[in-house]
Design a protein around this motif. Sequence first.
Motif, PDB file in Angstrom:
ATOM      1  N   GLU A   1       0.832  -1.204   0.000  1.00  0.00           N
ATOM      2  CA  GLU A   1       0.000   0.000   0.000  1.00  0.00           C
ATOM      3  C   GLU A   1       0.866   1.254   0.000  1.00  0.00           C
ATOM      4  O   GLU A   1       0.594   2.214  -0.728  1.00  0.00           O
ATOM      5  N   LEU A   2       1.913   1.229   0.815  1.00  0.00           N
ATOM      6  CA  LEU A   2       2.802   2.384   0.897  1.00  0.00           C
ATOM      7  C   LEU A   2       3.543   2.590  -0.416  1.00  0.00           C
ATOM      8  O   LEU A   2       3.671   3.721  -0.902  1.00  0.00           O
ATOM      9  N   GLU A   3       4.008   1.525  -1.016  1.00  0.00           N
ATOM     10  CA  GLU A   3       4.706   1.627  -2.300  1.00  0.00           C
ATOM     11  C   GLU A   3       3.774   2.161  -3.382  1.00  0.00           C
ATOM     12  O   GLU A   3       4.166   2.992  -4.207  1.00  0.00           O
ATOM     13  N   GLU A   4       2.535   1.681  -3.375  1.00  0.00           N
ATOM     14  CA  GLU A   4       1.566   2.130  -4.381  1.00  0.00           C
ATOM     15  C   GLU A   4       1.248   3.607  -4.209  1.00  0.00           C
ATOM     16  O   GLU A   4       1.213   4.356  -5.193  1.00  0.00           O
ATOM     17  N   ARG A   5       1.045   4.053  -2.960  1.00  0.00           N
ATOM     18  CA  ARG A   5       0.729   5.451  -2.712  1.00  0.00           C
ATOM     19  C   ARG A   5       1.902   6.343  -3.122  1.00  0.00           C
ATOM     20  O   ARG A   5       1.718   7.399  -3.758  1.00  0.00           O
ATOM     21  N   THR A   6       3.122   5.934  -2.792  1.00  0.00           N
ATOM     22  CA  THR A   6       4.300   6.712  -3.163  1.00  0.00           C
ATOM     23  C   THR A   6       4.409   6.829  -4.680  1.00  0.00           C
ATOM     24  O   THR A   6       4.703   7.901  -5.222  1.00  0.00           O
ATOM     25  N   ALA A   7       4.154   5.721  -5.372  1.00  0.00           N
ATOM     26  CA  ALA A   7       4.219   5.733  -6.833  1.00  0.00           C
ATOM     27  C   ALA A   7       3.163   6.658  -7.424  1.00  0.00           C
ATOM     28  O   ALA A   7       3.417   7.385  -8.399  1.00  0.00           O
ATOM     29  N   GLN A   8       1.963   6.674  -6.829  1.00  0.00           N
ATOM     30  CA  GLN A   8       0.898   7.557  -7.319  1.00  0.00           C
ATOM     31  C   GLN A   8       1.311   9.018  -7.200  1.00  0.00           C
ATOM     32  O   GLN A   8       1.100   9.804  -8.131  1.00  0.00           O
ATOM     33  N   TRP A   9       1.894   9.385  -6.064  1.00  0.00           N
ATOM     34  CA  TRP A   9       2.322  10.770  -5.886  1.00  0.00           C
ATOM     35  C   TRP A   9       3.426  11.132  -6.865  1.00  0.00           C
ATOM     36  O   TRP A   9       3.430  12.224  -7.438  1.00  0.00           O
ATOM     37  N   ARG A  10       4.368  10.245  -7.065  1.00  0.00           N
ATOM     38  CA  ARG A  10       5.489  10.571  -7.947  1.00  0.00           C
ATOM     39  C   ARG A  10       5.034  10.755  -9.391  1.00  0.00           C
ATOM     40  O   ARG A  10       5.583  11.582 -10.120  1.00  0.00           O
ATOM     41  N   VAL A  11       4.032  10.000  -9.796  1.00  0.00           N
ATOM     42  CA  VAL A  11       3.486  10.177 -11.141  1.00  0.00           C
ATOM     43  C   VAL A  11       2.853  11.554 -11.278  1.00  0.00           C
ATOM     44  O   VAL A  11       3.063  12.263 -12.277  1.00  0.00           O
ATOM     45  N   LEU A  12       2.074  11.959 -10.271  1.00  0.00           N
ATOM     46  CA  LEU A  12       1.418  13.273 -10.332  1.00  0.00           C
ATOM     47  C   LEU A  12       2.420  14.414 -10.189  1.00  0.00           C
ATOM     48  O   LEU A  12       2.341  15.414 -10.916  1.00  0.00           O
ATOM     49  N   VAL A  13       3.354  14.281  -9.250  1.00  0.00           N
ATOM     50  CA  VAL A  13       4.346  15.344  -9.042  1.00  0.00           C
ATOM     51  C   VAL A  13       5.177  15.563 -10.298  1.00  0.00           C
ATOM     52  O   VAL A  13       5.570  16.689 -10.617  1.00  0.00           O
ATOM     53  N   ALA A  14       5.417  14.486 -11.049  1.00  0.00           N
ATOM     54  CA  ALA A  14       6.197  14.610 -12.287  1.00  0.00           C
ATOM     55  C   ALA A  14       5.481  15.462 -13.328  1.00  0.00           C
ATOM     56  O   ALA A  14       6.108  15.976 -14.264  1.00  0.00           O
TER      57      ALA A  14
ATOM     58  N   LEU B   1       9.961  13.335   4.856  1.00  0.00           N
ATOM     59  CA  LEU B   1       8.848  12.719   4.136  1.00  0.00           C
ATOM     60  C   LEU B   1       8.298  13.670   3.086  1.00  0.00           C
ATOM     61  O   LEU B   1       7.928  13.254   1.982  1.00  0.00           O
ATOM     62  N   LEU B   2       8.241  14.944   3.431  1.00  0.00           N
ATOM     63  CA  LEU B   2       7.790  15.958   2.475  1.00  0.00           C
ATOM     64  C   LEU B   2       8.707  15.977   1.257  1.00  0.00           C
ATOM     65  O   LEU B   2       8.247  16.037   0.111  1.00  0.00           O
ATOM     66  N   ALA B   3      10.012  15.891   1.511  1.00  0.00           N
ATOM     67  CA  ALA B   3      10.978  15.897   0.413  1.00  0.00           C
ATOM     68  C   ALA B   3      10.850  14.647  -0.437  1.00  0.00           C
ATOM     69  O   ALA B   3      10.931  14.702  -1.669  1.00  0.00           O
ATOM     70  N   ASP B   4      10.637  13.503   0.206  1.00  0.00           N
ATOM     71  CA  ASP B   4      10.574  12.245  -0.524  1.00  0.00           C
ATOM     72  C   ASP B   4       9.382  12.186  -1.468  1.00  0.00           C
ATOM     73  O   ASP B   4       9.490  11.715  -2.608  1.00  0.00           O
ATOM     74  N   LEU B   5       8.232  12.684  -1.007  1.00  0.00           N
ATOM     75  CA  LEU B   5       7.021  12.599  -1.826  1.00  0.00           C
ATOM     76  C   LEU B   5       6.870  13.746  -2.803  1.00  0.00           C
ATOM     77  O   LEU B   5       6.423  13.561  -3.932  1.00  0.00           O
ATOM     78  N   PHE B   6       7.238  14.959  -2.362  1.00  0.00           N
ATOM     79  CA  PHE B   6       6.892  16.144  -3.138  1.00  0.00           C
ATOM     80  C   PHE B   6       8.088  16.969  -3.614  1.00  0.00           C
ATOM     81  O   PHE B   6       7.907  17.993  -4.248  1.00  0.00           O
ATOM     82  N   GLY B   7       9.296  16.539  -3.268  1.00  0.00           N
ATOM     83  CA  GLY B   7      10.473  17.224  -3.771  1.00  0.00           C
ATOM     84  C   GLY B   7      10.835  18.475  -3.020  1.00  0.00           C
ATOM     85  O   GLY B   7      11.596  19.298  -3.527  1.00  0.00           O
ATOM     86  N   ALA B   8      10.307  18.643  -1.788  1.00  0.00           N
ATOM     87  CA  ALA B   8      10.664  19.816  -0.992  1.00  0.00           C
ATOM     88  C   ALA B   8      12.049  19.641  -0.415  1.00  0.00           C
ATOM     89  O   ALA B   8      12.543  18.526  -0.264  1.00  0.00           O
ATOM     90  N   ALA B   9      12.665  20.738  -0.070  1.00  0.00           N
ATOM     91  CA  ALA B   9      13.995  20.680   0.543  1.00  0.00           C
ATOM     92  C   ALA B   9      13.874  20.086   1.941  1.00  0.00           C
ATOM     93  O   ALA B   9      13.036  20.500   2.723  1.00  0.00           O
ATOM     94  N   SER B  10      14.694  19.072   2.247  1.00  0.00           N
ATOM     95  CA  SER B  10      14.609  18.430   3.551  1.00  0.00           C
ATOM     96  C   SER B  10      15.490  19.126   4.563  1.00  0.00           C
ATOM     97  O   SER B  10      16.332  19.932   4.196  1.00  0.00           O
TER      98      SER B  10
ATOM     99  N   LEU C   1      -7.109  16.524 -13.880  1.00  0.00           N
ATOM    100  CA  LEU C   1      -5.959  16.603 -12.992  1.00  0.00           C
ATOM    101  C   LEU C   1      -6.368  17.149 -11.624  1.00  0.00           C
ATOM    102  O   LEU C   1      -5.888  16.684 -10.587  1.00  0.00           O
ATOM    103  N   ALA C   2      -7.262  18.126 -11.610  1.00  0.00           N
ATOM    104  CA  ALA C   2      -7.737  18.665 -10.332  1.00  0.00           C
ATOM    105  C   ALA C   2      -8.440  17.578  -9.516  1.00  0.00           C
ATOM    106  O   ALA C   2      -8.261  17.491  -8.295  1.00  0.00           O
ATOM    107  N   ALA C   3      -9.227  16.758 -10.191  1.00  0.00           N
ATOM    108  CA  ALA C   3      -9.920  15.666  -9.495  1.00  0.00           C
ATOM    109  C   ALA C   3      -8.917  14.657  -8.949  1.00  0.00           C
ATOM    110  O   ALA C   3      -9.066  14.161  -7.822  1.00  0.00           O
ATOM    111  N   GLU C   4      -7.885  14.325  -9.735  1.00  0.00           N
ATOM    112  CA  GLU C   4      -6.864  13.390  -9.274  1.00  0.00           C
ATOM    113  C   GLU C   4      -6.133  13.928  -8.055  1.00  0.00           C
ATOM    114  O   GLU C   4      -5.903  13.203  -7.073  1.00  0.00           O
ATOM    115  N   LEU C   5      -5.750  15.194  -8.100  1.00  0.00           N
ATOM    116  CA  LEU C   5      -5.005  15.789  -7.001  1.00  0.00           C
ATOM    117  C   LEU C   5      -5.840  15.830  -5.722  1.00  0.00           C
ATOM    118  O   LEU C   5      -5.354  15.479  -4.642  1.00  0.00           O
TER     119      LEU C   5
END
Length: 263
Positions: free
Chosen positions: A177-190, A254-263, A212-216
Amino acid sequence: MSTLRISQLAERCGVPASTLRFYETAGLLPAERTASGYRAYDEESVERLAFISSAKLLGLALEDIRDLLDVRDDGVCAAVRARMVPLVADRIADADRRAAELTAFSARLADVHEQLAGPAPSGACGPDCGCTSEGGAPGPVLVELSPARPPAPAQMSAKAGEPWREAPVACTLGGDELEERTAQWRVLVARATEHQEVPDGVRLTFPSTPELAAELSSLAAAEQGCCAFFDFTLHLAPTALTLTIRAPEAAKSLLADLFGAAS
């Protein structure tokens, strides 16, 4: 009586060891200690963890789960059920309210999309072109995706309206579940066209499309179901979507890992 180490309990129940340690700290899942200092769990811990996991799937807050466990420890199922009924009723009301908000948001998106997809006026934008207004209603739409439940008394020291600042930094997802959720975010963030650092988080800019708004919005709502320490604000404007994600200091990695923020 057979005992389980934390790694064995984690594997058996599909819950990360880090979450088990957090549950112990939060007073939900006590553990005995061996002579060597290792955590030891018994079969009752397995059943207790199953109850906690089930309650989390219902979206119950940690303080509610702690109260339920106290009632459960008395050994009377009827008392547990009586305590759960109003809690689940509250969650139904929350879910219905969020569904109504998302339905209204989807209808707004459809209206904007239909108007923008029509013939454009000649020349520059104006009051009636549809880019900044529609039927006299404000153009941008702000959708707050912060947890709907009011903060518990222990959270009142957080900034007003910002309970996420004191929410436990722990995710209830694990394994696939965690891997799937992380993959979903990375696809959208890209798909973001711009990343901007903001206080406590990051702001992502996306093309303005209803899909895209609905997905987000859907993924952000799901994320708060397992990680209440994230705060999401989705801003819809005719030219762009912006998703602002904030988190407490302890969750910066965690913020950096999912969304690319500075850690």
